[in-house]
Design an enzyme around this catalytic site. Structure first.
Site, short mmCIF file in Angstrom:
data_model
loop_
_atom_site.label_atom_id
_atom_site.label_comp_id
_atom_site.label_asym_id
_atom_site.label_seq_id
_atom_site.Cartn_x
_atom_site.Cartn_y
_atom_site.Cartn_z
N GLU A 129 9.89 37.96 17.60
CA GLU A 129 8.43 37.96 17.81
C GLU A 129 8.04 36.85 18.77
O GLU A 129 8.72 35.85 18.86
CB GLU A 129 7.66 37.66 16.51
CG GLU A 129 8.31 38.01 15.23
CD GLU A 129 7.60 37.34 14.05
OE1 GLU A 129 6.77 36.42 14.25
OE2 GLU A 129 7.92 37.75 12.93
N LYS A 131 6.51 33.56 20.01
CA LYS A 131 6.17 32.29 19.36
C LYS A 131 4.83 31.83 19.93
O LYS A 131 4.73 31.40 21.08
CB LYS A 131 7.25 31.24 19.61
CG LYS A 131 6.97 29.92 18.90
CD LYS A 131 8.17 29.00 18.95
CE LYS A 131 7.98 27.75 18.10
NZ LYS A 131 6.88 26.89 18.53
N ASP A 133 1.63 29.77 20.73
CA ASP A 133 1.42 28.34 20.91
C ASP A 133 0.04 27.93 20.40
O ASP A 133 -0.91 27.82 21.16
CB ASP A 133 1.57 27.99 22.39
CG ASP A 133 1.94 26.54 22.59
OD1 ASP A 133 2.15 25.83 21.59
OD2 ASP A 133 2.01 26.12 23.75
N ARG A 152 -0.92 22.70 8.53
CA ARG A 152 0.43 22.35 8.14
C ARG A 152 0.55 20.89 7.70
O ARG A 152 1.28 20.57 6.77
CB ARG A 152 1.39 22.60 9.32
CG ARG A 152 2.82 22.28 8.96
CD ARG A 152 3.80 22.85 9.97
NE ARG A 152 3.80 22.10 11.22
CZ ARG A 152 4.73 22.25 12.17
NH1 ARG A 152 5.69 23.13 12.01
NH2 ARG A 152 4.68 21.55 13.27
N TYR A 240 1.98 36.01 10.45
CA TYR A 240 3.37 36.43 10.64
C TYR A 240 4.28 35.97 9.51
O TYR A 240 5.48 36.21 9.54
CB TYR A 240 3.92 35.95 11.98
CG TYR A 240 3.74 34.47 12.24
CD1 TYR A 240 4.45 33.53 11.51
CD2 TYR A 240 2.84 34.02 13.22
CE1 TYR A 240 4.29 32.17 11.74
CE2 TYR A 240 2.67 32.66 13.45
CZ TYR A 240 3.39 31.74 12.71
OH TYR A 240 3.21 30.42 12.92
N LYS A 328 13.19 28.85 23.04
CA LYS A 328 12.08 28.35 23.87
C LYS A 328 12.16 28.85 25.31
O LYS A 328 13.24 28.99 25.86
CB LYS A 328 12.10 26.81 23.88
CG LYS A 328 11.81 26.19 22.53
CD LYS A 328 10.31 26.09 22.33
CE LYS A 328 9.95 25.37 21.04
NZ LYS A 328 9.42 24.04 21.24
N CYS A 422 -6.34 -1.52 46.81
CA CYS A 422 -6.95 -0.64 45.82
C CYS A 422 -8.06 0.18 46.46
O CYS A 422 -8.95 -0.38 47.08
CB CYS A 422 -7.51 -1.50 44.68
SG CYS A 422 -8.58 -0.58 43.56
N CYS A 425 -11.70 -0.96 45.08
CA CYS A 425 -12.35 -2.23 45.37
C CYS A 425 -11.81 -2.91 46.62
O CYS A 425 -12.32 -3.95 47.04
CB CYS A 425 -12.23 -3.18 44.18
SG CYS A 425 -10.56 -3.78 43.91
N CYS A 440 -3.88 -2.99 40.99
CA CYS A 440 -4.97 -3.63 41.73
C CYS A 440 -5.15 -5.05 41.20
O CYS A 440 -5.11 -5.29 40.00
CB CYS A 440 -6.24 -2.82 41.51
SG CYS A 440 -7.72 -3.73 41.89
N CYS A 446 -13.14 -5.14 40.19
CA CYS A 446 -12.76 -3.77 40.50
C CYS A 446 -13.50 -2.82 39.56
O CYS A 446 -13.37 -2.90 38.34
CB CYS A 446 -11.25 -3.59 40.31
SG CYS A 446 -10.72 -1.90 40.60
#
Ligand code: AMP
Ligand code: ZN
Length: 693
Positions: A129, A131, A133, A152, A240, A328, A422, A425, A440, A446
């Site tokens: 079947e 699986k 997610d 669960r 299931y 999987k 950066c 800034c 940075c 900043c």
């Protein structure tokens, strides 16, 4: 993530290294479990997570004597979130073993064959079947009526989400047809891909948090404290499996599935009956290619022994049934063009490169950005703007760029030049030796870092300004009312501005003004800690305060230490507990004129007290009676005694019932023995030092 461990083959490890690694894995996996199950916001990809779990399993198989009490293999998820009632499952809700390759599947079917001692001629039938997610749920019916629904949780105790589940159409309140008196249906709560896309669009337009993937959206929606919110979210359910039942559901899983459907549940289709490993693999291969067409996310195929009596004989091993396995799918990938690399600055100043992609569909979800992790990663994979790249999404939070399709590279694509300033800034962004990240140096000026720094500045262990929480700081900063720490003190003068804002009244402003007034005088070590210099935690701040005593003295020493040849520098790195790395961070902080300006500005509002020894430090050993015995290796006996007394402890020469702590070094004899007889707390020298510093 620490991947150092993952490289040595298990069979080459000695038992000490294995034990250390198991300890690391127990911690690491728990951390990810909490991020995933309790906070619904995973921080690593499923693949990486599975790799950690697999490594843990392999180690435990090789070193069974090292299996820990807190091993992740004894635990299937994370514990329940606060705020929900807990319900103990009548039968534990378990996890599934994983297969990643065809040979893993072959091994699984062989194992089942052997376990059942089946003759070669016997046909072993499997149900295969999808699986799903989502997140698993157990729904209990008594006499056909829904009694409760439980997540669960940790496998034995879950969260009572009955009120929320009542809003899910796929879960009948009343069963149809004839059914056992007691019936627990188990299955998966999920969100369909189109519903997920709609929900995120809606969340975005409302300025609410969006979800990384359908699974997180489903988890976040089911585990709401307000059922009205859940009702608003398009959740669905597949049945299931089952928990406690007062009657058998049939001879086979296949038959049971028919019943589950007839009682009013949706089944995770398409499922198939297979009679050989080859048949399982070909079903798997077909589903893998059809994965994107399905309206819901699946992350693999589950193979289950079809005969229920055989399932019973096979039983369970640790946290998973022996009669089932999850095969999987590999991560989903797509090829697309990388248009541009931009740099994001995180709240701690880390520069993170982001790939801006030509939008593409990966596993049913549109992807237009992917993380590139850091500078080295870009160079290692030689990723350039304009390249065609392979993008991968594995149920992850953020998609990743796996590799460049070099054959499609155009000559005009030049290597990426990682900025050394950066973008937020304009201050220099530097990389410390050994660190992957470039950061940075703008600190408090900043904008990317300011909010986090300000939150730190007012936090409990820093200036401890009551009445000014994290969200206040955020909104005040966004609206330009505060930019630097001194602005926080200026808030006291901005009564009217505050009053006109939502959430502020006379009383809360008075309270804030009060706590600001109280904080006009602050201990040196708190002040140093509050500056939020990287690597300068409370302990280092205290070392600084203790060593330099006065703010002015500390500042001038730190400025002078810029010259690495100077006495000031040597003095700094000679302080026990201050390494060169920490010293560099502090020196760099003072080398930045912006920070000096900020300190000056603050000086108009705050008086920083000189360091006073014991009074300022709530010593954990104050008023305790301590006995030293044996040889002390880092500090001499008399220094140890002096330090203990400075901290308010009484040092005694003999052990009695009045003794609180015995510090025992090598060679400790009768005193240690006596301490053990009396059941006193015995510390090693190192433990003692940790306790007092
Ligand atoms: P894992 O969380 O990776 O250990 O996988 C086990 C989980 O897969 C179970 O707890 C279920 O929530 C979920 N699952 C999804 N689809 C199925 C299925 N068809 N059969 C059994 N478990 C499934
Ligand atoms: Zn910056």
């Amino acid at each position: 993530m620490n991947r150092l461990f993952v490289q040595t083959p298990v069979r080459d490890l000695d038992s000490d290294t294995a034990a250390a690694e198991l300890a690391f894995l127990a911690q690491e996996i728990t951390k990810h479990d909490i991020a995933y199950h309790q906070n619904d916001s995973p921080t690593i990809s499923d693949d990486d997570y599975d790799a950690l779990r697999r490594r843990n399993d392999d180690l435990e198989a090789q070193f069974p004597e090292l299996v820990r009490e807190d091993s992740p293999s004894k635990n299937v998820g994370a514990t329940v979130r606060e705020g929900f009632c807990k319900i103990t499952h009548s039968r534990p809700m378990l996890s599934l073993g994983n297969a990643f390759s065809e040979s893993d599947v072959q091994e699984f079917t062989d194992r089942v064959f052997r376990f059942l001692t089946l003759a070669k001629s016997e046909v072993l039938e499997f149900a295969a079947e999808p699986k799903v997610d989502g997140l698993s749920l157990s729904v209990r019916y008594e006499k056909g009526r829904l009694l409760h629904a439980v997540t669960r949780g940790d496998g034995s105790v879950g969260e009572d989400v009955t009120r929320n589940v009542e809003t899910i159409d796929d879960i009948p309140q009343k069963l149809s047809g004839s059914f056992p008196d007691i019936l627990e249906i188990r299955g998966e709560v999920y969100m369909s891909k189109p519903d997920f896309v709609d929900l995120n669009a809606r969340q975005k337009s409302l300025g609410e948090k969006t979800f990384a993937n359908p699974r997180n959206a489903a988890a976040g929606s089911l585990r709401q404290h307000n059922p009205n919110i859940t009702a608003d979210r398009p959740l669905r359910f597949f049945g299931y499996a089952w928990g406690e039942v007062s009657e058998k559901l049939g001879e086979t899983l296949w038959e049971a599935r028919t019943h589950i459907g007839a009682w009013g549940f949706k089944l995770n289709e398409p499922a198939a009956l297979c009679h050989s490993t080859e048949a399982l693999i070909s079903y798997y291969t077909e589903m893998k290619s059809r994965r994107a067409e399905l309206s819901f996310d699946i992350d693999g195929i589950v193979y289950k022994v079809n005969r229920l009596d055989w399932q019973e004989r096979l039983g369970f091993v640790s946290r998973a049934p022996r009669w089932a396995i999850a095969h999987k799918f590999p991560a989903e990938r797509a090829e697309t063009r990388l248009n541009q690399i931009t740099i994001q600055v995180g709240r701690t100043g880390t520069l993170t490169p982001v790939a801006n992609l030509e939008p593409t569909i990966v596993g049913g979800v549109s992807v237009s950005r992917a993380t590139l992790h850091n500078e080295d990663e870009i160079h290692r994979k030689d990723i350039r703007e304009g390249d065609w790249v392979i993008v991968q999404r594995a149920g992850d939070v953020i998609p990743q760029v796996v590799e460049v399709v070099k054959t499609k590279r155009e000559a005009s694509n030049v290597p990426f030049d990682f900025p050394n300033f950066c973008p937020e800034c304009g201050r220099p962004a530097v990389r410390k030796g050994g660190e992957a990240a470039r950061r940075c140096t703008g600190g408090l000026v900043c904008p990317a870092q300011a909010v986090e720094r300000l939150k730190h500045f007012v936090s409990r262990d820093a200036l401890d300004i009551e009445g000014l929480g994290g969200t206040h700081i955020e909104t005040l900063w966004e609206d330009g009312l505060i930019g630097s720490p001194a602005d926080i003190f200026r808030l006291a003068e901005r009564r009217n501005d505050l009053l006109s804002r939502e959430g502020w009244g006379e009383k809360s402003i008075d309270n804030l003004a009060d706590s600001l007034r109280q904080r006009r005088s602050v201990e040196l070590q708190r002040f140093i800690f509050a500056l939020g210099i990287r690597q300068v935690g409370q302990a280092t701040a205290r070392l600084m305060a203790k060593h330099y005593g006065r703010l002015e003295q500390w500042i001038s020493a730190m400025v002078a230490a810029y010259d690495r040849e100077s006495g000031a520098y040597r003095e700094l790195v000679d302080i026990d507990g201050v390494g060169a790395g920490v010293a560099d961070e502090i020196i760099q902080f003072f080398a930045n004129p912006d920070n000096i300006r900020i300190l000056d500005d603050l000086g108009r509002y705050i008086e920083v007290e000189d360091f006073v020894y014991a009074e300022n430090f709530r010593s954990p050993v104050a008023d305790k009676t301590v006995v030293f015995t044996g040889k002390l290796e880092t500090i001499g006996r008399s220094e140890a005694k002096a330090r203990a007394e400075e901290l308010g402890a009484k040092v005694s020469g003999s052990v009695s019932k009045k003794t609180d702590i015995v510090v025992a070094g090598p060679g400790a004899g009768s005193k240690l023995q006596k301490a053990e007889e009396l059941g006193l707390s015995v510390l090693s020298e190192q433990e003692w030092l940790t306790l007092i510093t």
